[in-house]
Write a protein that holds these residues in place. Sequence first.
Motif, PDB file in Angstrom:
ATOM      1  N   GLU A  51       0.804  -1.227   0.000  1.00  0.00           N
ATOM      2  CA  GLU A  51       0.000   0.000   0.000  1.00  0.00           C
ATOM      3  C   GLU A  51       0.837   1.278   0.000  1.00  0.00           C
ATOM      4  OE1 GLU A  51      -3.927  -1.800   2.291  1.00  0.00           O
ATOM      5  OE2 GLU A  51      -2.393  -0.761   3.487  1.00  0.00           O
ATOM      6  N   ILE A  52       2.143   1.146  -0.113  1.00  0.00           N
ATOM      7  CA  ILE A  52       3.047   2.301  -0.137  1.00  0.00           C
ATOM      8  C   ILE A  52       4.118   2.058  -1.193  1.00  0.00           C
ATOM      9  CG2 ILE A  52       4.767   3.630   1.155  1.00  0.00           C
ATOM     10  CD1 ILE A  52       3.328   2.786   3.740  1.00  0.00           C
ATOM     11  N   ILE A  53       4.349   3.041  -2.053  1.00  0.00           N
ATOM     12  CA  ILE A  53       5.514   2.987  -2.938  1.00  0.00           C
ATOM     13  C   ILE A  53       6.235   4.328  -2.903  1.00  0.00           C
ATOM     14  CG2 ILE A  53       4.746   1.192  -4.527  1.00  0.00           C
ATOM     15  CD1 ILE A  53       3.873   3.339  -6.472  1.00  0.00           C
ATOM     16  N   VAL A  54       7.551   4.253  -2.995  1.00  0.00           N
ATOM     17  CA  VAL A  54       8.400   5.438  -3.054  1.00  0.00           C
ATOM     18  C   VAL A  54       8.667   5.749  -4.521  1.00  0.00           C
ATOM     19  CG1 VAL A  54      10.648   6.406  -2.421  1.00  0.00           C
ATOM     20  CG2 VAL A  54       9.440   4.878  -0.830  1.00  0.00           C
ATOM     21  N   THR A  55       8.586   7.022  -4.878  1.00  0.00           N
ATOM     22  CA  THR A  55       8.750   7.432  -6.275  1.00  0.00           C
ATOM     23  C   THR A  55       9.798   8.540  -6.382  1.00  0.00           C
ATOM     24  OG1 THR A  55       6.919   9.021  -6.083  1.00  0.00           O
ATOM     25  CG2 THR A  55       6.384   6.791  -6.835  1.00  0.00           C
ATOM     26  N   SER A  56      10.248   8.781  -7.590  1.00  0.00           N
ATOM     27  CA  SER A  56      11.280   9.803  -7.816  1.00  0.00           C
ATOM     28  C   SER A  56      10.638  11.188  -7.876  1.00  0.00           C
ATOM     29  CB  SER A  56      12.042   9.494  -9.105  1.00  0.00           C
ATOM     30  OG  SER A  56      12.741   8.279  -8.978  1.00  0.00           O
ATOM     31  N   GLY A  57      10.215  11.635  -6.736  1.00  0.00           N
ATOM     32  CA  GLY A  57       9.441  12.855  -6.625  1.00  0.00           C
ATOM     33  C   GLY A  57       7.963  12.544  -6.754  1.00  0.00           C
ATOM     34  N   ALA A  58       7.137  13.409  -6.189  1.00  0.00           N
ATOM     35  CA  ALA A  58       5.689  13.218  -6.298  1.00  0.00           C
ATOM     36  C   ALA A  58       5.238  13.228  -7.748  1.00  0.00           C
ATOM     37  CB  ALA A  58       4.975  14.315  -5.507  1.00  0.00           C
ATOM     38  N   ASN A  59       5.877  14.066  -8.560  1.00  0.00           N
ATOM     39  CA  ASN A  59       5.480  14.198  -9.958  1.00  0.00           C
ATOM     40  C   ASN A  59       5.631  12.881 -10.710  1.00  0.00           C
ATOM     41  OD1 ASN A  59       4.732  15.634 -12.374  1.00  0.00           O
ATOM     42  ND2 ASN A  59       6.880  15.636 -12.944  1.00  0.00           N
ATOM     43  N   GLU A  60       6.757  12.175 -10.487  1.00  0.00           N
ATOM     44  CA  GLU A  60       6.950  10.893 -11.177  1.00  0.00           C
ATOM     45  C   GLU A  60       5.934   9.872 -10.696  1.00  0.00           C
ATOM     46  OE1 GLU A  60       7.894   6.900 -11.661  1.00  0.00           O
ATOM     47  OE2 GLU A  60       8.626   7.787  -9.775  1.00  0.00           O
ATOM     48  N   GLY A  61       5.583   9.919  -9.423  1.00  0.00           N
ATOM     49  CA  GLY A  61       4.570   9.010  -8.919  1.00  0.00           C
ATOM     50  C   GLY A  61       3.234   9.224  -9.588  1.00  0.00           C
ATOM     51  N   GLN A  62       2.851  10.488  -9.761  1.00  0.00           N
ATOM     52  CA  GLN A  62       1.595  10.777 -10.455  1.00  0.00           C
ATOM     53  C   GLN A  62       1.661  10.315 -11.909  1.00  0.00           C
ATOM     54  OE1 GLN A  62       1.716  15.003  -9.265  1.00  0.00           O
ATOM     55  NE2 GLN A  62      -0.304  14.692  -8.392  1.00  0.00           N
ATOM     56  N   TYR A  63       2.791  10.561 -12.554  1.00  0.00           N
ATOM     57  CA  TYR A  63       2.962  10.128 -13.940  1.00  0.00           C
ATOM     58  C   TYR A  63       2.781   8.615 -14.038  1.00  0.00           C
ATOM     59  CZ  TYR A  63       4.927   9.793 -18.635  1.00  0.00           C
ATOM     60  OH  TYR A  63       5.097   9.537 -19.967  1.00  0.00           O
ATOM     61  N   ALA A  64       3.381   7.881 -13.104  1.00  0.00           N
ATOM     62  CA  ALA A  64       3.273   6.425 -13.124  1.00  0.00           C
ATOM     63  C   ALA A  64       1.827   5.985 -12.932  1.00  0.00           C
ATOM     64  CB  ALA A  64       4.170   5.830 -12.044  1.00  0.00           C
ATOM     65  N   ALA A  65       1.089   6.668 -12.070  1.00  0.00           N
ATOM     66  CA  ALA A  65      -0.314   6.312 -11.849  1.00  0.00           C
ATOM     67  C   ALA A  65      -1.133   6.540 -13.114  1.00  0.00           C
ATOM     68  CB  ALA A  65      -0.883   7.113 -10.681  1.00  0.00           C
ATOM     69  N   TRP A  66      -0.877   7.646 -13.799  1.00  0.00           N
ATOM     70  CA  TRP A  66      -1.607   7.891 -15.054  1.00  0.00           C
ATOM     71  C   TRP A  66      -1.200   6.873 -16.127  1.00  0.00           C
ATOM     72  CZ3 TRP A  66      -0.530  13.437 -13.417  1.00  0.00           C
ATOM     73  CH2 TRP A  66      -1.649  13.972 -12.777  1.00  0.00           C
ATOM     74  N   THR A  67       0.074   6.490 -16.129  1.00  0.00           N
ATOM     75  CA  THR A  67       0.502   5.441 -17.050  1.00  0.00           C
ATOM     76  C   THR A  67      -0.250   4.142 -16.760  1.00  0.00           C
ATOM     77  OG1 THR A  67       2.721   6.402 -17.221  1.00  0.00           O
ATOM     78  CG2 THR A  67       2.492   4.095 -17.859  1.00  0.00           C
ATOM     79  N   ALA A  68      -0.457   3.859 -15.494  1.00  0.00           N
ATOM     80  CA  ALA A  68      -1.084   2.605 -15.094  1.00  0.00           C
ATOM     81  C   ALA A  68      -2.574   2.554 -15.402  1.00  0.00           C
ATOM     82  CB  ALA A  68      -0.858   2.372 -13.597  1.00  0.00           C
TER      83      ALA A  68
END
Length: 479
Positions: free
Chosen positions: A151-168
């Motif tokens: 339920e937790i992932i670390v990302t390369s900045g919040a922005n990259e995490g959001q990008y990954a979510a939209w990719t998913a």
Amino acid sequence: MRGMATMLSSYARSASRHSRTAKPLLSLARCPLLLRPFSTSSARRQASDALTPTKKGKVFPFASRLRDGPALSLDVWSVFNAANLPPDCINLGQGYMNFPPPEWTREAAEQALRSVEGNHYAPPKGRPRLRKALKEFYSPQFGRELDPETEIIVTSGANEGQYAAWTAFLEPGDEVIIFEPFFDQYLPSIAFNGGKPVYVPLHPSTEPAPGVRIGKKTWTVDWDELRRAITPKTKMIVLNTPHNPVGKVFTREELERVAQLAEEHDLIVMSDEVYESLVFDGKEHVRFATLPGMWDRTITVGSAGKLFAATGWRVGWLIGPLALIGPTLAATTRIVFCTNSPMQEAAAAGLEQARERGFFETQRREYEARRGVLVDAFEKLGLEYAWPEGSYFILLNISRVRWPEDYKFPETIEGRGRDFRASWFIANEIGVSSIPVSEFYCQEHLSIGENYARFAFCKDLATLRRAGERLQRLRDFLV
């Protein structure tokens, strides 16, 4: 940044010489019925899809996502980069601090660099120490025992995490609702992944803020506009609370109304809460995922850079149910594989020790004092502003600012909103830089944004006081 701006400008000019008709930056969607159409001035003109060889060498066609993003336009950060402004200009435009992160977090990074493990790959989901720290820090706030494995992932900045979510989760044509003014990275991240941003503007208030003479209450949502923006193609809605750049902290009642719509239309909610620790005046920061029924459909976004005044660390995180975090982890693993190890250790140390040190309480008081310096300056100047309930930005109404008719503006702001000219004039003649807010709007709603400039107060008190003194000279240019 200056080199990047020069390169993009040259590329766009080269492309435009070989294309008589500039293609629109974005395919049609809605604003709330239209996607964001940008100006076709020389400063904003884009390269065309098919480019022919030039005397300087062959130019290859680029992917349409760069146009739809729009990644090739000269962005506001390049225009108002410190390298383009007077050397003594005080930079209150960009939201970075001129003071360091806490010493104990920097020491943790140094220790990691001195170790062997700290210089190598981290697990894609994040270093165990940081995920454990996140679990212990956030579980009480979410009212549930978070699982650091699922339920937790670390990302390369919040922005990259959001990008990954939209990719998913985004398929071509899926619509994503964002409130204007929006954090500018939302647009390209959604468009690059085939999504279509749909814009719902926040509206400035005319009601006076309590305890001040000139300031106005925070901006509001038109709920009928929001409901009309939802269609069968809507996949996701993006919340940002505390809000950049308005400084709005969404109330529990407002978030409950969003939750009702999310439930009714089966939407995923991206809750961007990176300014979570900067909520002022006793306001309540409500975690959207804690509202009834919202955990299962919410991705909560966090940032070490905002928590610990360390924007260069590029460490963020996402929290949510396995159904949302699992696919996002698969995407981020293929985008960056993992986030840098030493700064994860720094973030972990920050979270582990922040409470016992009273760090966030002290930081909040310090930011309230910084906010007070700019608020006093704006009150003395007599210009309206939106009272910031959170984050570290203030929107100043610059519609009364006037400049000589023959004042020379650079080509880079040709065809942009009036606020670009006002911000440029203030930076060059008054010596304080800001960011024009129309950059964070679609064309249809541009008239709202171009009345405002964003000033950041994430600076030391001495810098803010000097800026406040300089801004008093602006009264000579008010009507």
